[in-house]
Design a protein around this motif. Structure first.
Motif, mmCIF file in Angstrom:
data_model
loop_
_atom_site.group_PDB
_atom_site.id
_atom_site.type_symbol
_atom_site.label_atom_id
_atom_site.label_comp_id
_atom_site.label_asym_id
_atom_site.label_seq_id
_atom_site.Cartn_x
_atom_site.Cartn_y
_atom_site.Cartn_z
ATOM 1 N N HIS A 102 0.839 -1.208 0.000
ATOM 2 C CA HIS A 102 0.000 0.000 0.000
ATOM 3 C C HIS A 102 0.869 1.250 0.000
ATOM 4 N N ARG A 103 1.966 1.179 0.764
ATOM 5 C CA ARG A 103 2.899 2.301 0.879
ATOM 6 C C ARG A 103 3.585 2.552 -0.464
ATOM 7 N N ILE A 104 4.003 1.465 -1.101
ATOM 8 C CA ILE A 104 4.717 1.620 -2.385
ATOM 9 C C ILE A 104 3.770 2.218 -3.431
ATOM 10 N N ARG A 105 2.520 1.748 -3.428
ATOM 11 C CA ARG A 105 1.532 2.300 -4.376
ATOM 12 C C ARG A 105 1.341 3.797 -4.136
ATOM 13 N N ALA A 106 1.260 4.190 -2.850
ATOM 14 C CA ALA A 106 1.047 5.612 -2.543
ATOM 15 C C ALA A 106 2.248 6.448 -2.975
ATOM 16 N N ILE A 107 3.464 5.881 -2.848
ATOM 17 C CA ILE A 107 4.650 6.621 -3.284
ATOM 18 C C ILE A 107 4.595 6.819 -4.806
ATOM 19 N N GLN B 273 4.768 -9.908 -4.061
ATOM 20 C CA GLN B 273 3.948 -8.717 -4.331
ATOM 21 C C GLN B 273 4.773 -7.437 -4.160
ATOM 22 N N ILE B 274 5.607 -7.413 -3.116
ATOM 23 C CA ILE B 274 6.460 -6.227 -2.898
ATOM 24 C C ILE B 274 7.392 -6.042 -4.094
ATOM 25 N N ASP B 275 7.987 -7.144 -4.566
ATOM 26 C CA ASP B 275 8.900 -7.039 -5.721
ATOM 27 C C ASP B 275 8.176 -6.463 -6.944
ATOM 28 N N LEU B 276 6.933 -6.919 -7.166
ATOM 29 C CA LEU B 276 6.170 -6.429 -8.324
ATOM 30 C C LEU B 276 5.856 -4.939 -8.198
ATOM 31 N N LEU C 47 7.387 -2.735 -6.379
ATOM 32 C CA LEU C 47 8.627 -1.961 -6.474
ATOM 33 C C LEU C 47 9.052 -1.790 -7.928
ATOM 34 N N ALA C 48 8.974 -2.907 -8.675
ATOM 35 C CA ALA C 48 9.394 -2.853 -10.079
ATOM 36 C C ALA C 48 8.515 -1.865 -10.833
ATOM 37 N N ALA C 49 7.219 -1.834 -10.499
ATOM 38 C CA ALA C 49 6.312 -0.921 -11.210
ATOM 39 C C ALA C 49 6.711 0.531 -10.943
ATOM 40 N N VAL C 50 6.931 0.877 -9.673
ATOM 41 C CA VAL C 50 7.232 2.289 -9.348
ATOM 42 C C VAL C 50 8.642 2.659 -9.801
ATOM 43 N N ASN C 51 9.621 1.822 -9.449
ATOM 44 C CA ASN C 51 11.000 2.153 -9.841
ATOM 45 C C ASN C 51 11.164 2.120 -11.361
ATOM 46 N N GLY C 52 10.473 1.163 -12.003
ATOM 47 C CA GLY C 52 10.558 1.057 -13.467
ATOM 48 C C GLY C 52 9.989 2.295 -14.140
ATOM 49 N N ARG C 53 8.945 2.833 -13.586
ATOM 50 C CA ARG C 53 8.268 3.960 -14.232
ATOM 51 C C ARG C 53 8.978 5.303 -14.003
ATOM 52 N N PHE C 54 9.524 5.503 -12.792
ATOM 53 C CA PHE C 54 10.006 6.857 -12.481
ATOM 54 C C PHE C 54 11.528 7.017 -12.435
ATOM 55 N N LEU D 90 14.480 2.781 -2.502
ATOM 56 C CA LEU D 90 15.607 1.868 -2.252
ATOM 57 C C LEU D 90 15.117 0.836 -1.242
ATOM 58 N N TYR D 91 15.199 -0.432 -1.630
ATOM 59 C CA TYR D 91 14.662 -1.496 -0.783
ATOM 60 C C TYR D 91 15.826 -2.258 -0.153
ATOM 61 N N LEU D 92 15.873 -2.286 1.190
ATOM 62 C CA LEU D 92 16.957 -2.975 1.911
ATOM 63 C C LEU D 92 16.343 -4.025 2.845
ATOM 64 N N PRO D 93 15.964 -5.179 2.302
ATOM 65 C CA PRO D 93 15.253 -6.161 3.142
ATOM 66 C C PRO D 93 16.214 -7.024 3.959
ATOM 67 N N ASP D 94 17.001 -6.384 4.826
ATOM 68 C CA ASP D 94 18.010 -7.116 5.608
ATOM 69 C C ASP D 94 17.802 -6.890 7.086
ATOM 70 N N ASP D 95 18.440 -7.773 7.882
ATOM 71 C CA ASP D 95 18.445 -7.560 9.320
ATOM 72 C C ASP D 95 19.543 -6.538 9.594
#
Ligand code: GDG
Length: 502
Positions: A310-315, A351-354, A356-363, A372-377
């Motif tokens: 939801h957050r990624i879509r809003a961004i 779903q997050i990957d998709l 992200l790809a949509a927003v980062n791919g477009r803009f 920037l996605y950092l899915p780490d501990d």
């Protein structure tokens, strides 16, 4: 004006006064420190998640024993012959006692009943709970394993047992059956659903009866207490005395009260001013190319309740509506993957990957990427640096008991700057009313809230942040614990009196 600020020392004095005649035992599924064995060398780390964040500083102050499942590959080599180890390993102040489970037990009790059943049942995230009889049987068996270990630790001495969360709903009743003199308190870290939802669970009556083996049962907010009391009344026919927040089951009362959990404000405030954090800020600004940008931040355990898609879509919508912000604003999404062996979490990750790809791919352009996605501990110092870099922090949970990320952001902003965008479906939103509150499902309003955060004048940011900081400073983790311990002892005293005296 609020009450005076609670400190570690004040809590320690209270514990000495209220509980010193009793052995204090905390029980949870997850251990606060986990050991790994790499090439014959033992190392340890603290575990990520709200429960450890909240309870570890308390145990460091109060002492006692923490009983938890030893899930780390090196744990077995770290403990003594009684499965105990003194922690924190670098500067020990309390005892950790580990419980061993088989893979099949972990699967049925933890991944199965707790996380595929109770977790989605208690969160309005529209993920269907799965209730398998075999998982339930394992859940019951593992609650018994924990009860045996706790009773062994108590060894007949006076004890106060403070159980954590939804993995151990049956434990208090098992303890009370074994020894009615044990003082029992429990904190439920996630929401409690409405009766309409709760009754989906085929073993709801047994869960309620287990929890009503507590002298005190705490939730984050009043709504969750009300939901619990309604379920007890309608499922079990327990007597509920709303005016005293008491539920009578088997003619014994349980005090049911809200305790909004919090963080160690002082410590976070100080740590975020350390030279290590300042160095880390310099490193991140360079490595992530954040210099001169307005940075937004999300830190979450990657979980479907946190509203990350939801957050990624809003961004994405924010950049679509405000193209002049392209190249100027960067959003950093950090946080650790969790429960990766559960199907719903694998779907979320895809779903997050998709998204992200949509927003980062477009803009994105040659010099800039919006998210920037950092899915780490990530280490604590990196999280602290990100909180300081971020002009705004986004917490967009679809449902969350409290959400400590919101309070950590506020506590770390000693510079009194920064904007918090916060979902109304978090417990935190009840306290942090100076945040920008926005419904994560309302993409249009969410995108506008991001613009509001980006454009908010410094004076307004400062006024709001000062007010939020005084709330978190006042209602810190020590006040939470103090209230809880006092009520647990009060609940215990009440439950030893006959019902008719009310
Ligand atoms: C449950 C309830 C309730 C996150 N990523 C990393 C990391 N974190 C830390 C955060 C924060 C904690 O984990 C997460 O706490 P939350 O409260 O946001 O959420 P849950 O884990 O879901 O906790 C919640 C809480 O219990 C307490 O009662 O507030 O509602 O769901 O401290 O900073 N820590 C590290 N690396 C990461 O990548 N080290």
């Amino acid at each position: 004006m609020g009450e005076p600020t609670w400190t570690r020392e004040k809590l320690q004095r209270l514990v000495q006064r209220e509980i010193s005649d009793y052995q204090l035992i905390v029980v949870s599924n997850r251990q606060p420190y986990v050991h790994e064995l790499v090439e014959g060398k033992l190392s340890y780390s603290s575990t990520a998640g709200g429960l450890t964040t909240a309870i570890d500083p308390l145990m460091q102050e109060c002492g006692g024993t923490w009983v938890a499942y030893g899930g780390g590959k090196g744990d077995y080599y770290a403990v003594d012959e009684n499965n105990r180890i003194q922690v924190p390993p670098d500067d020990p102040s309390y005892t950790l006692r580990l419980v061993w489970l088989t893979e099949q037990e972990e699967q049925g009790y933890y991944a199965g009943f707790s996380n595929e059943g109770l977790w989605p049942l208690c969160h309005n995230a529209f993920i269907e709970p799965t209730f398998k009889t075999s998982d339930w049987e394992t859940y019951k068996a593992v609650n018994n394993v924990f009860a045996k270990q706790v009773l062994d630790e108590i060894d007949g001495r006076p004890a106060a047992v403070f159980t954590q969360d939804y993995h151990l709903a049956l434990l208090p009743r098992l303890l009370r059956d074994a020894d009615p003199d044990i003082i029992t308190g429990q904190f439920w870290h996630i929401p409690w659903p409405t009766y309409e939802i709760f009754r989906i669970c085929p073993w709801g009556g047994e869960l309620l009866d287990g929890l009503l083996g507590n002298d005190l049962l705490g939730f984050h907010i009043g709504d969750h207490c009300d939901n619990f009391m309604e379920a007890a009344s309608r499922v079990l026919g327990s007597q509920v005395h709303d005016e005293y927040n008491l539920v009578y089951q088997r003619e014994e009362p349980t005090l049911v009260r809200p305790f909004p959990i919090s963080v160690d404000f002082e410590q976070i405030n100080l740590e975020s001013q350390s030279p290590e954090v300042t160095e880390e800020i310099d490193r991140l600004l360079e490595e992530l190319d954040l210099g001169g940008k307005i940075v937004g931040l999300g830190i979450d355990r990657i979980d479907y309740t946190k509203g990350i898609p939801h957050r990624i879509r809003a961004i994405g919508r924010f950049f679509e509506k405000n193209p002049e912000q392209i190249g100027k604003v960067v959003f950093v999404q950090a946080g650790v993957m969790s429960r990766a062996n559960i199907h719903a979490y694998q779907l979320l990750s895809d779903q997050i990957d998709l998204e992200l790809a949509a927003v980062n791919g477009r803009f994105s352009n040659d010099n800039w990427q919006p998210i920037l996605y950092l899915p780490d501990d990530l280490p604590a110092v990196t999280l602290a640096a990100l909180r300081r870099i971020a002009r705004f922090c986004v917490v967009s949970s679809l449902h969350d008991g409290m959400n400590l990320v919101a309070k950590e952001y506020v506590a770390s902003r000693f510079d009194e700057d920064g904007v918090l965008i916060l979902s109304p479906f978090t417990g935190s939103a009840h306290e942090l009313i100076d945040s920008v509150i926005v419904n994560p499902y309302a993409t249009e309003a969410f995108a506008d809230a991001i613009l509001e955060a980006v454009e908010m004048p410094y004076e307004e940011r400062r006024e709001r942040m000062i007010r939020m900081r005084s709330v978190v400073e006042e209602n810190n983790i020590y006040l939470w614990a103090a209230r809880l311990f006092v009520d647990m002892m009060q609940g215990a005293r009440r439950s030893r009196r006959p019902i008719r005296s009310y």
